[in-house]
Enzyme design. Structure first.
Site, PDB file in Angstrom:
ATOM      1  N   GLU A   1      24.645  73.155  69.005  1.00 51.37           N
ATOM      2  CA  GLU A   1      24.755  72.695  67.704  1.00 51.37           C
ATOM      3  C   GLU A   1      26.187  73.030  67.097  1.00 51.37           C
ATOM      4  OE1 GLU A   1      22.415  74.348  63.390  1.00 51.37           O
ATOM      5  OE2 GLU A   1      22.118  75.395  65.181  1.00 51.37           O
TER       6      GLU A   1
ATOM      7  N   CYS B   1      18.177  72.655  66.175  1.00 50.49           N
ATOM      8  CA  CYS B   1      17.702  74.108  66.043  1.00 50.49           C
ATOM      9  C   CYS B   1      16.461  74.261  65.099  1.00 50.49           C
ATOM     10  CB  CYS B   1      19.006  74.852  65.435  1.00 50.49           C
ATOM     11  SG  CYS B   1      18.991  76.553  65.523  1.00 50.49           S
TER      12      CYS B   1
ATOM     13  N   LYS C   1      20.160  67.805  60.430  1.00 50.65           N
ATOM     14  CA  LYS C   1      19.271  68.759  60.410  1.00 50.65           C
ATOM     15  C   LYS C   1      18.421  68.793  58.974  1.00 50.65           C
ATOM     16  CE  LYS C   1      19.359  73.768  61.342  1.00 50.65           C
ATOM     17  NZ  LYS C   1      20.312  74.855  61.876  1.00 50.65           N
TER      18      LYS C   1
END
Length: 558
Positions: free
Chosen positions: A43, A161, A121
């Site tokens: 990430e 994530c 994200k």
């Protein structure tokens, strides 16, 4: 047809866009030569995690965009290679008073010089050390792309994530046609987090019916450490592969189809004990803080006590004996066994050891203040003067020779203020700031039983571990003169500070009311000290750093 996925478990440096891009390109080229056609990087791999308020600077975001283009161009001639890179992107409307972010924590799939797919994200963490809602806007929708050689491509679903910790993103990605999930991550270490992470991803695999490859960051960044331990899970939740912890490495995962189902396979690094993880986290945290910030070495005050002994052992494992210097600074109250044990330990590890008596300076301070203090008994004032003399000497050596001072205070002391501002708190990096005193003793015994870096067997003299801890700032002093027994103190600290349990609950569960009231009061009134302490390595889920943000002026009884 086998699809090889290479997990590039990289140790990146925040803001080193050129260096990070070079690491990504090198890893991708190496993986391609080994047959990989999909490469995963962590990430925000372009900029490092976490860049904090650098994310608010337009120039930083623009430079990250350029770095992504540079990586794509450098890999353009590698046919059929897909490389997933994490990076920030977007802009915002910002004034001195108001910021409306439209920046994203993004991932892009680079293939033959172009962006094949990208996503942002969706689930932005805003707890513990995370501040992502300060910087980013949530993304939307699923991201599915094809990877592999022509005629043998697989549909891959990409998550970033935190998205993998929630049901909806993975489920929607499966519904969009993904055959397997890949997750890129930067998830800070605390003891037990690796097992927790694998178990959560096992739930995700079983819920969505897809195998999963998890690419994780490794390395130290200020107070946080990332342990790597990237892994792959098969559709039944079984472990298909696991990378080693706390090292920069790669994990090659082979994806094959058997009886209509995908099966993943890779090497599997063995499970580790919590203390082995804890030791390596501290070693990596020290090494990366020192090396990434360009310090030539470290120095510390070696007292003959357990805390400085443990810090010394960690420092030598992290940096080697040549980059570590110790200084013993005896006062009028230093016991002979303290300097004997300090000399012994320094000799066992082969580090430079010097003795600088603080007796002349201490007497000079008392003489200067004699008229001011006339008729007053000696108390903590004189104790603190000794600690501040030591801090001054260490900082002078640091200034002259460039090495950074490692402080040696532990979490139990930091919680209760059993430390001296501008004294033993003086320094640049607090190695065991997040270790309770009971953990310090346990880890010292672990290190004496193990030599993971080959720097010396049983480096800590047994008497340092067994003698009652003391700051040696007055005759016959022990820590328990001022604090409850560490077993009691640390249990209260864990439940009150780390788990947010109430005073009433602790008393109801059998802790002495006087101990609970005393410890929690000390935690509260010493907030001003903790704000001025050096940054230190986070190894629990609640440290005295970004995890702990309490007002200094505060009358609430929790």
């Amino acid at each position: 047809m086998t699809l090889k996925i290479y997990v590039a478990q990289l140790n990146l440096v925040v803001g080193d866009l050129t260096g990070n891009a070079k690491k990504i390109v090198t890893a991708a080229q190496t993986a391609y030569q080994q047959g990989a056609r999909l490469v995963l990087t962590p990430e925000l791999s372009i900029c490092g995690y976490a860049a904090e308020d650098l994310f608010l600077r337009h120039a930083f975001i623009s430079a990250c965009d350029d770095a992504v283009k540079a990586v794509a161009a450098a890999l353009a001639d590698l046919k059929d290679l897909c490389v997933v890179v994490g990076h920030p992107t977007g802009g915002d409307q910002r004034t001195r008073s108001v910021a409306v972010p439209s920046r994203f924590n993004a991932a892009s799939v680079l293939c033959e010089g172009r962006v094949l797919a990208s996503c942002a994200k969706r689930e932005l963490p805003n707890y513990q050390v995370f501040d992502e809602r300060r910087y980013f806007t949530p993304g939307t929708g699923a991201c599915v792309f094809e990877a592999g050689e022509a005629g043998h491509k697989r549909k891959v679903g990409l998550l970033i994530c935190e998205d993998a910790w929630y049901v909806s993103p993975a489920r929607e990605t499966a519904q969009a046609g993904a055959e397997l999930l890949v997750v890129i991550n930067a998830s800070p270490f605390h003891v037990g987090k690796g097992d927790e992470r694998e178990q959560m991803m096992r739930q995700r695999v079983l819920a969505c019916g897809l195998p999963l490859v998890y690419a994780h960051l490794v390395g130290g960044q200020d107070e946080v450490v990332f342990e790597g331990r990237s892994f792959a899970l098969n559709v039944d939740g079984s472990i298909a592969g696991r990378a080693p912890s706390f090292v920069e490495t790669g994990l090659m995962v082979e994806v094959n189809q058997t009886l209509g189902a995908l099966h993943l396979s890779a090497t599997i690094a063995p499970q580790r004990t919590p203390d082995a993880d804890l030791w390596d986290a501290l070693v990596l945290g020290v090494r990366d803080y020192i090396d990434k910030n360009g310090f030539p070495g470290v120095l510390l005050g070696l007292s003959g006590g357990i805390d400085s002994a443990l810090v010394l052992a960690i420092a030598v494992d992290a940096l080697g004996r040549e980059r570590v210097r110790t200084v013993m600074m005896p006062s009028p109250y230093t016991a002979d066994i303290s300097w004997i044990d300090a000399r012994d330990m320094a000799a066992r590890l082969g580090v430079r050891y010097d003795e600088l008596s603080i007796v002349p300076e201490f007497e000079a301070f008392k003489a200067t203040l004699a008229d001011e203090f006339k008729g007053l008994a000696e108390d903590t004032t004189e104790e603190n003067i000794q600690a501040r003399i030591r801090g001054t000497l260490l900082m002078a050596l640091s200034n002259k020779f460039g090495s950074i001072v490692l402080t040696t205070g532990n979490k139990s002391e930091m919680a209760t203020g059993y430390c001296t501002l501008y004294g033993d708190m003086a320094g640049g990096f607090a190695v065991i700031k997040d270790l309770a005193k009971t953990t310090v003793f346990r880890l010292a015994r672990w290190r004496n039983a193990h030599d993971p870096y080959g720097t010396g067997q049983a480096p800590i003299p047994e008497r340092i571990i067994t003698r009652p801890p003391s700051a040696e700032l007055r005759p016959d002093q022990t820590d328990q003169d001022s604090l409850p027994p560490y077993e009691v103190l640390d249990a209260i600290l864990e439940r009150y500070m780390e788990n947010d349990e109430s005073i009433e609950q602790l008393i109801a569960d059998g802790f002495a009311a006087a101990d609970v009231e005393r410890v929690t009061r000390l935690i509260k009134i010493n907030e001003y000290k903790r704000r001025q302490s050096p940054v230190g390595i986070r190894v629990t889920h609640r440290s005295f750093g970004k995890d702990w943000r309490y007002p200094i002026t505060n009358r609430f009884r929790a």
